[in-house]
Each structure stands twice: as C-alpha cells, then as structure tokens.
Design a protein around this motif. Structure first.
Motif, PDB file in Angstrom:
ATOM      1  N   HIS A 123      10.423  11.360   5.561  1.00 27.13           N
ATOM      2  CA  HIS A 123       8.731  11.364   4.982  1.00 27.13           C
ATOM      3  C   HIS A 123       9.065  12.396   4.095  1.00 27.13           C
ATOM      4  CE1 HIS A 123       9.784   7.154   5.722  1.00 27.13           C
ATOM      5  NE2 HIS A 123       9.238   7.541   7.120  1.00 27.13           N
ATOM      6  N   GLU A 124       9.597  13.277   3.616  1.00 28.22           N
ATOM      7  CA  GLU A 124       9.502  14.843   3.325  1.00 28.22           C
ATOM      8  C   GLU A 124       7.876  14.378   2.374  1.00 28.22           C
ATOM      9  OE1 GLU A 124      11.378  12.822   0.391  1.00 28.22           O
ATOM     10  OE2 GLU A 124      11.219  13.029   2.235  1.00 28.22           O
ATOM     11  N   SER A 125       7.108  15.264   2.694  1.00 32.03           N
ATOM     12  CA  SER A 125       5.945  15.595   1.819  1.00 32.03           C
ATOM     13  C   SER A 125       5.537  17.269   1.372  1.00 32.03           C
ATOM     14  CB  SER A 125       4.300  15.663   3.170  1.00 32.03           C
ATOM     15  OG  SER A 125       4.662  16.317   3.415  1.00 32.03           O
ATOM     16  N   ALA A 126       4.532  17.019   0.376  1.00 35.91           N
ATOM     17  CA  ALA A 126       4.637  18.167  -0.755  1.00 35.91           C
ATOM     18  C   ALA A 126       2.876  18.836  -0.518  1.00 35.91           C
ATOM     19  CB  ALA A 126       4.371  18.065  -2.377  1.00 35.91           C
ATOM     20  N   LYS A 127       3.136  20.275  -0.150  1.00 33.84           N
ATOM     21  CA  LYS A 127       2.757  21.631  -0.045  1.00 33.84           C
ATOM     22  C   LYS A 127       1.813  22.322  -1.314  1.00 33.84           C
ATOM     23  CE  LYS A 127       0.961  25.780   2.624  1.00 33.84           C
ATOM     24  NZ  LYS A 127       1.774  26.988   3.057  1.00 33.84           N
ATOM     25  N   VAL A 128       0.048  20.914  -1.731  1.00 32.32           N
ATOM     26  CA  VAL A 128      -0.240  21.761  -3.005  1.00 32.32           C
ATOM     27  C   VAL A 128      -0.966  22.256  -3.364  1.00 32.32           C
ATOM     28  CG1 VAL A 128      -0.504  20.603  -5.319  1.00 32.32           C
ATOM     29  CG2 VAL A 128       1.064  19.289  -3.740  1.00 32.32           C
ATOM     30  N   GLU A 129      -1.821  23.419  -3.658  1.00 33.06           N
ATOM     31  CA  GLU A 129      -2.744  23.610  -3.482  1.00 33.06           C
ATOM     32  C   GLU A 129      -3.823  23.220  -5.104  1.00 33.06           C
ATOM     33  OE1 GLU A 129      -3.089  28.183  -4.310  1.00 33.06           O
ATOM     34  OE2 GLU A 129      -1.531  28.106  -2.809  1.00 33.06           O
ATOM     35  N   GLY A 130      -5.194  22.930  -4.598  1.00 28.88           N
ATOM     36  CA  GLY A 130      -5.785  22.411  -5.020  1.00 28.88           C
ATOM     37  C   GLY A 130      -6.159  20.621  -5.305  1.00 28.88           C
ATOM     38  N   ASN A 131      -6.837  19.837  -6.125  1.00 26.61           N
ATOM     39  CA  ASN A 131      -6.749  18.811  -5.964  1.00 26.61           C
ATOM     40  C   ASN A 131      -5.822  17.637  -6.227  1.00 26.61           C
ATOM     41  OD1 ASN A 131      -9.235  19.177  -4.478  1.00 26.61           O
ATOM     42  ND2 ASN A 131     -10.923  19.402  -6.841  1.00 26.61           N
ATOM     43  N   GLN A 132      -6.060  16.241  -6.189  1.00 22.61           N
ATOM     44  CA  GLN A 132      -5.145  15.542  -6.047  1.00 22.61           C
ATOM     45  C   GLN A 132      -5.742  14.610  -6.644  1.00 22.61           C
ATOM     46  OE1 GLN A 132      -2.110  14.338  -3.128  1.00 22.61           O
ATOM     47  NE2 GLN A 132      -2.835  12.276  -3.192  1.00 22.61           N
ATOM     48  N   GLY A 133      -5.355  13.464  -7.779  1.00 26.74           N
ATOM     49  CA  GLY A 133      -5.437  12.584  -8.835  1.00 26.74           C
ATOM     50  C   GLY A 133      -4.597  11.233  -8.185  1.00 26.74           C
ATOM     51  N   LYS A 184       0.490  -1.244  -0.302  1.00 29.45           N
ATOM     52  CA  LYS A 184      -0.094   0.018  -0.171  1.00 29.45           C
ATOM     53  C   LYS A 184       1.174   1.233  -0.335  1.00 29.45           C
ATOM     54  CE  LYS A 184      -3.648  -2.133   2.545  1.00 29.45           C
ATOM     55  NZ  LYS A 184      -4.633  -2.498   3.791  1.00 29.45           N
ATOM     56  N   ASP A 185       2.030   0.788  -1.005  1.00 26.89           N
ATOM     57  CA  ASP A 185       3.225   2.053  -0.435  1.00 26.89           C
ATOM     58  C   ASP A 185       1.566   3.028  -2.117  1.00 26.89           C
ATOM     59  OD1 ASP A 185       5.301   3.668  -0.163  1.00 26.89           O
ATOM     60  OD2 ASP A 185       6.724   2.942  -1.353  1.00 26.89           O
ATOM     61  N   VAL A 186       2.007   4.458  -1.567  1.00 27.54           N
ATOM     62  CA  VAL A 186       1.558   5.678  -2.229  1.00 27.54           C
ATOM     63  C   VAL A 186       2.137   6.424  -2.055  1.00 27.54           C
ATOM     64  CG1 VAL A 186       0.072   6.695  -3.391  1.00 27.54           C
ATOM     65  CG2 VAL A 186      -0.521   4.452  -2.520  1.00 27.54           C
ATOM     66  N   VAL A 187       3.064   7.360  -3.315  1.00 26.80           N
ATOM     67  CA  VAL A 187       3.748   8.661  -3.016  1.00 26.80           C
ATOM     68  C   VAL A 187       2.730   9.395  -3.902  1.00 26.80           C
ATOM     69  CG1 VAL A 187       5.690   7.605  -1.888  1.00 26.80           C
ATOM     70  CG2 VAL A 187       5.444   7.587  -4.430  1.00 26.80           C
ATOM     71  N   VAL A 188       2.950  11.112  -3.442  1.00 23.97           N
ATOM     72  CA  VAL A 188       2.626  12.167  -4.766  1.00 23.97           C
ATOM     73  C   VAL A 188       3.957  12.332  -5.380  1.00 23.97           C
ATOM     74  CG1 VAL A 188       1.124  14.078  -4.571  1.00 23.97           C
ATOM     75  CG2 VAL A 188       0.731  12.237  -2.802  1.00 23.97           C
ATOM     76  N   ARG A 189       4.453  12.201  -6.767  1.00 29.00           N
ATOM     77  CA  ARG A 189       5.198  12.687  -7.209  1.00 29.00           C
ATOM     78  C   ARG A 189       5.226  13.222  -8.660  1.00 29.00           C
ATOM     79  NH1 ARG A 189       9.989   9.547  -6.139  1.00 29.00           N
ATOM     80  NH2 ARG A 189       9.932   9.309  -3.819  1.00 29.00           N
ATOM     81  N   LEU A 190       3.632  13.138  -8.761  1.00 24.52           N
ATOM     82  CA  LEU A 190       3.405  14.313 -10.137  1.00 24.52           C
ATOM     83  C   LEU A 190       2.795  15.516  -9.781  1.00 24.52           C
ATOM     84  CD1 LEU A 190       3.357  14.071 -13.273  1.00 24.52           C
ATOM     85  CD2 LEU A 190       1.701  13.401 -13.592  1.00 24.52           C
ATOM     86  N   PHE A 191       3.584  16.863 -10.144  1.00 25.61           N
ATOM     87  CA  PHE A 191       2.413  17.934  -9.568  1.00 25.61           C
ATOM     88  C   PHE A 191       2.258  19.356 -11.083  1.00 25.61           C
ATOM     89  CE2 PHE A 191       5.335  16.633  -6.179  1.00 25.61           C
ATOM     90  CZ  PHE A 191       4.171  16.269  -5.040  1.00 25.61           C
ATOM     91  N   LYS A 192       1.514  20.594 -10.935  1.00 26.45           N
ATOM     92  CA  LYS A 192       1.466  20.936 -12.108  1.00 26.45           C
ATOM     93  C   LYS A 192       2.044  22.273 -10.695  1.00 26.45           C
ATOM     94  CE  LYS A 192      -2.254  23.423 -14.485  1.00 26.45           C
ATOM     95  NZ  LYS A 192      -3.774  23.738 -14.447  1.00 26.45           N
ATOM     96  N   ARG A 193       3.447  22.701 -11.838  1.00 26.79           N
ATOM     97  CA  ARG A 193       4.012  23.062 -10.904  1.00 26.79           C
ATOM     98  C   ARG A 193       3.969  23.834 -10.456  1.00 26.79           C
ATOM     99  NH1 ARG A 193       7.823  27.399 -12.561  1.00 26.79           N
ATOM    100  NH2 ARG A 193       7.089  27.219 -14.319  1.00 26.79           N
TER     101      ARG A 193
END
Length: 238
Positions: A107-117, A87-96
């Motif tokens: 386990h660094e995480s990204a601060k993103v504005e908007g919805n995630q798929g 169940k290893d899931v990582v967020v790696r693709l972003f609209k710049r």
C-alpha cells in the motif's frame, strides 16, 4: 491484458521494467514525466469521461499540490458499496514539482509537499474478476505482508492467532462493515479476505519457525539418506 500495446498505440511513452516493487515503478514514472501534473492509473483502473473533465478543469485553477480520488470497486461483476470498499480513497493526482517520491512496500504512499484536495468523480477499479485472479493477487502480496510483520518483531504465531485473525477479518467485513448488503458477492469477498489473513499469518509462522522449514526438510532428507546407506551396507554383508 495488452496494456503496453494499447498505450503504445495511443502514443504514450512506455517504460518497461521487472525490477523493484510498485513504489519503484511509480517513482520511475515520476522521473520520466515532463508535464506539470501527474496522474497515476493502474492497469485494472479506468478513468471515466466525467473524471477526466473534472481533472482538466481542476488543475487549471487549483492551489493544491495533490488530489485524492474515491474508487468504485468492481468485484465479481458487482460494484461493492459495503464491506469497507465504499470508503476506498487513493491519492493519485499530483503537481509534479511537489511530489517527492513514493514509499512503502505494501500500500505504497506518496510524499508530497503542500495541501491535498478531493475530487468529486470516482476512479473505477476492477479489483479481481474471478476466484483465480483474486487468489493470484493474494499470493502476490501475502509474502510481502508476512515479511513486514516478521521484521517488525510480531510475537510468535500460535493456533489462537491463526483462528482469531481470519475470524475477526470475516466478522469486520461481513457484519461491522455490512458486507452482507452486497449479496452473495459480499459473502464471498468477506470469506476471501479472511482467507487472506490466514495465509499472511501462516506465512509469518513459517518465517518464525526454528528450525526453519528448509532445515526440517533437510533433516528428513538426511534420515532417508542414512537409511539407504545402512541398507547398502547390509546388502554388502549378505
């Protein structure tokens, strides 16, 4: 592993730094990027042709700001499908334009504005290939994890904690998460994860020690020095 040489050979812009941590390196990459989308891939990860095609098709028509990817974790030459690795899931693709920054020392995480798929195809992750690489990786993170626990004011570590934490990690990985279904590799990995928990809390015990370990060793050094001084004084009177 020749990552830098390969990247340069393929025409990539390479930014080299030894300062900071993973979050800082990811932020440096974000600053240097110029495309509309940013994909983060570590040196021990691989993008398959199917994943590349899905990414290309997705970013042309999506309204999402980021995408998570599942990872196939390859350890000791085997694809782990149990033990919590499935169940290893990582967020790696972003609209710049929507990615603000990376945060966190572990386990660094990204601060993103908007919805995630979530993408369908998986990223392949060569975690640790053998015992040595696993120990090196564990040693690299142990001190950071222990220091974060120390700064959080975790209660003093005792013998019970040093026994309970590794045992529970082993039980969780092997039994609750069914790591045994991955064969002997699953057993080995469960034991290694238990050892990692022990090292983290042993290091936390070191940080909590009063007097510090350095001070304790200095005390022994002083005692030996006094022995020599006393010995020299005795020889001088003979």
């Amino acid at each position: 592993d020749n990552t830098v040489a390969i990247a340069k050979r393929e025409g990539a812009q390479v930014i080299e730094t030894r300062e900071g941590k993973f979050k800082d390196w990811r932020n440096a990459g974000l600053t240097a990027a110029h495309g509309d989308w940013v994909l983060y891939v570590d040196a021990d990860e691989r993008v398959t042709p199917k994943l590349a095609k899905e990414i290309e098709d997705t970013i042309e028509r999506t309204s999402y700001s980021a995408f998570a990817l599942s990872r196939h974790n390859i350890q000791f030459g085997k694809w782990f499908q149990h033990g919590g690795w499935e169940k290893d899931v990582v967020v790696r693709l972003f609209k710049r334009s929507q990615l603000r920054e990376w945060q966190g020392d572990v386990h660094e995480s990204a601060k993103v504005e908007g919805n995630q798929g979530l993408l369908t195809e998986s990223l392949v992750h060569f975690t640790h290939r053998d015992l040595l690489s696993g120990l090196v990786k564990s040693a690299m993170w142990t001190d950071t994890e222990a220091r974060l626990l120390y700064e959080a004011g975790v209660k003093p570590v005792g013998v019970v904690t040093l026994i309970r934490k590794p045992f529970m990690e082993f039980f969780r990985r092997l039994i609750l998460k069914k790591g045994y279904k991955d064969g002997i590799e699953g057993w080995i990995e469960s034991i290694q994860q238990a050892m990692n928990r022990f090292f983290v809390y042993e290091r936390l015990w070191e940080l909590q020690s009063k007097p510090t370990l350095s001070e304790k060793y200095q005390r022994f050094e002083s005692e030996i020095q006094k022995m020599w001084e006393a010995s020299s004084s005795t020889r001088g009177r003979v």
